[in-house]
Write a protein that holds these residues in place. Structure first.
Motif, PDB file in Angstrom:
ATOM      1  N   PRO A  30      31.018  26.443  43.614  1.00 19.14           N
ATOM      2  CA  PRO A  30      30.348  25.272  43.046  1.00 19.14           C
ATOM      3  C   PRO A  30      29.641  25.638  41.738  1.00 19.14           C
ATOM      4  O   PRO A  30      29.110  26.735  41.583  1.00 19.14           O
ATOM      5  CB  PRO A  30      29.331  24.887  44.122  1.00 19.14           C
ATOM      6  CG  PRO A  30      29.893  25.450  45.386  1.00 19.14           C
ATOM      7  CD  PRO A  30      30.587  26.717  44.983  1.00 19.14           C
ATOM      8  N   ALA A  31      29.644  24.689  40.782  1.00 25.41           N
ATOM      9  CA  ALA A  31      29.068  24.944  39.458  1.00 25.41           C
ATOM     10  C   ALA A  31      28.098  23.840  39.079  1.00 25.41           C
ATOM     11  O   ALA A  31      28.270  22.686  39.472  1.00 25.41           O
ATOM     12  CB  ALA A  31      30.179  25.038  38.416  1.00 25.41           C
ATOM     13  N   THR A  32      27.104  24.198  38.306  1.00 30.31           N
ATOM     14  CA  THR A  32      26.143  23.214  37.809  1.00 30.31           C
ATOM     15  C   THR A  32      26.708  22.521  36.574  1.00 30.31           C
ATOM     16  O   THR A  32      27.622  23.026  35.922  1.00 30.31           O
ATOM     17  CB  THR A  32      24.815  23.879  37.427  1.00 30.31           C
ATOM     18  OG1 THR A  32      25.053  24.774  36.326  1.00 30.31           O
ATOM     19  CG2 THR A  32      24.191  24.635  38.595  1.00 30.31           C
ATOM     20  N   VAL A  49      28.082  15.356  30.118  1.00 26.30           N
ATOM     21  CA  VAL A  49      28.744  16.121  31.180  1.00 26.30           C
ATOM     22  C   VAL A  49      28.363  15.556  32.544  1.00 26.30           C
ATOM     23  O   VAL A  49      29.235  15.363  33.404  1.00 26.30           O
ATOM     24  CB  VAL A  49      28.403  17.626  31.075  1.00 26.30           C
ATOM     25  CG1 VAL A  49      28.937  18.395  32.279  1.00 26.30           C
ATOM     26  CG2 VAL A  49      28.935  18.206  29.772  1.00 26.30           C
ATOM     27  N   VAL A  50      27.086  15.246  32.746  1.00 29.97           N
ATOM     28  CA  VAL A  50      26.644  14.674  34.026  1.00 29.97           C
ATOM     29  C   VAL A  50      27.303  13.313  34.250  1.00 29.97           C
ATOM     30  O   VAL A  50      27.747  13.002  35.361  1.00 29.97           O
ATOM     31  CB  VAL A  50      25.105  14.575  34.087  1.00 29.97           C
ATOM     32  CG1 VAL A  50      24.655  13.779  35.310  1.00 29.97           C
ATOM     33  CG2 VAL A  50      24.487  15.961  34.109  1.00 29.97           C
ATOM     34  N   TRP A  73      28.707  21.165  41.645  1.00 33.11           N
ATOM     35  CA  TRP A  73      29.916  20.349  41.676  1.00 33.11           C
ATOM     36  C   TRP A  73      31.124  21.215  41.982  1.00 33.11           C
ATOM     37  O   TRP A  73      31.215  22.347  41.534  1.00 33.11           O
ATOM     38  CB  TRP A  73      30.100  19.669  40.323  1.00 33.11           C
ATOM     39  CG  TRP A  73      28.900  18.885  39.888  1.00 33.11           C
ATOM     40  CD1 TRP A  73      27.768  19.375  39.294  1.00 33.11           C
ATOM     41  CD2 TRP A  73      28.685  17.482  40.018  1.00 33.11           C
ATOM     42  NE1 TRP A  73      26.882  18.363  39.052  1.00 33.11           N
ATOM     43  CE2 TRP A  73      27.424  17.188  39.477  1.00 33.11           C
ATOM     44  CE3 TRP A  73      29.464  16.449  40.534  1.00 33.11           C
ATOM     45  CZ2 TRP A  73      26.907  15.896  39.440  1.00 33.11           C
ATOM     46  CZ3 TRP A  73      28.949  15.159  40.494  1.00 33.11           C
ATOM     47  CH2 TRP A  73      27.692  14.892  39.949  1.00 33.11           C
ATOM     48  N   THR A  74      32.081  20.649  42.731  1.00 33.09           N
ATOM     49  CA  THR A  74      33.302  21.355  43.104  1.00 33.09           C
ATOM     50  C   THR A  74      34.474  20.386  42.965  1.00 33.09           C
ATOM     51  O   THR A  74      34.353  19.225  43.374  1.00 33.09           O
ATOM     52  CB  THR A  74      33.224  21.826  44.574  1.00 33.09           C
ATOM     53  OG1 THR A  74      32.025  22.583  44.751  1.00 33.09           O
ATOM     54  CG2 THR A  74      34.418  22.666  44.964  1.00 33.09           C
ATOM     55  N   PRO A  75      35.594  20.843  42.403  1.00 35.02           N
ATOM     56  CA  PRO A  75      36.757  19.943  42.354  1.00 35.02           C
ATOM     57  C   PRO A  75      37.248  19.639  43.769  1.00 35.02           C
ATOM     58  O   PRO A  75      37.275  20.527  44.621  1.00 35.02           O
ATOM     59  CB  PRO A  75      37.798  20.716  41.552  1.00 35.02           C
ATOM     60  CG  PRO A  75      37.320  22.118  41.475  1.00 35.02           C
ATOM     61  CD  PRO A  75      35.865  22.146  41.816  1.00 35.02           C
ATOM     62  N   ALA A  76      37.603  18.381  44.015  1.00 33.61           N
ATOM     63  CA  ALA A  76      38.057  17.974  45.349  1.00 33.61           C
ATOM     64  C   ALA A  76      39.525  18.292  45.562  1.00 33.61           C
ATOM     65  O   ALA A  76      39.968  18.414  46.698  1.00 33.61           O
ATOM     66  CB  ALA A  76      37.809  16.487  45.555  1.00 33.61           C
TER      67      ALA A  76
END
Length: 129
Positions: A30-32, A49-50, A73-76
């Motif tokens: 996960p990344a900010t 970006v948000v 955030w993580t790609p689904a």
């Protein structure tokens, strides 16, 4: 006197979403939003970006979880999953699904048609339950 400075090219929403997703896929977890912004080269404002991440969340293309006072955030899904989701959205928006699918299949090249036939012969995960 006219100002002849070039304005930066305006990117489309889909292009920005693609860039953000590709950066997220490079992360080791996960990344900010700040991490994503840094990897994009500081070209975009943090708030932009948000906003993009929030739009991707609404499209189920990313997931987020609370980490302290912010989110990570993580790609689904991968690119293929995202493309499939877009195709499904188009199909769901049409009234005559049979006509849309028939038109799609007849427009496929021979290799893609053969691949689709092979995929359709495979047992689906839903029918195995």
């Amino acid at each position: 006197m006219t100002d002849h400075r070039q304005r930066p090219r305006r990117r489309g929403q889909g292009e920005l979403e693609g860039l953000v997703l590709s950066v997220l896929r490079e992360a080791n977890g996960p990344a900010t939003a700040g991490w994503v912004q840094e990897r994009l080269g500081g070209d975009l404002a943090y708030t932009t970006v948000v906003t993009i991440l929030t739009r991707l969340l609404a499209k189920s293309a990313v997931t987020r979880e609370r980490a302290g006072r912010s989110f990570v955030w993580t790609p689904a899904s991968d690119q293929a999953g995202l493309a499939a989701r877009k195709m499904r959205k188009v199909l769901d928006g049409e009234g005559d699904r049979e006509a849309v699918l028939a038109s799609f299949v007849t427009a496929l090249g021979p290799d893609d048609e053969q691949l689709l036939r092979q995929l359709l012969r495979q047992p689906s995960a839903e029918s195995e339950d």
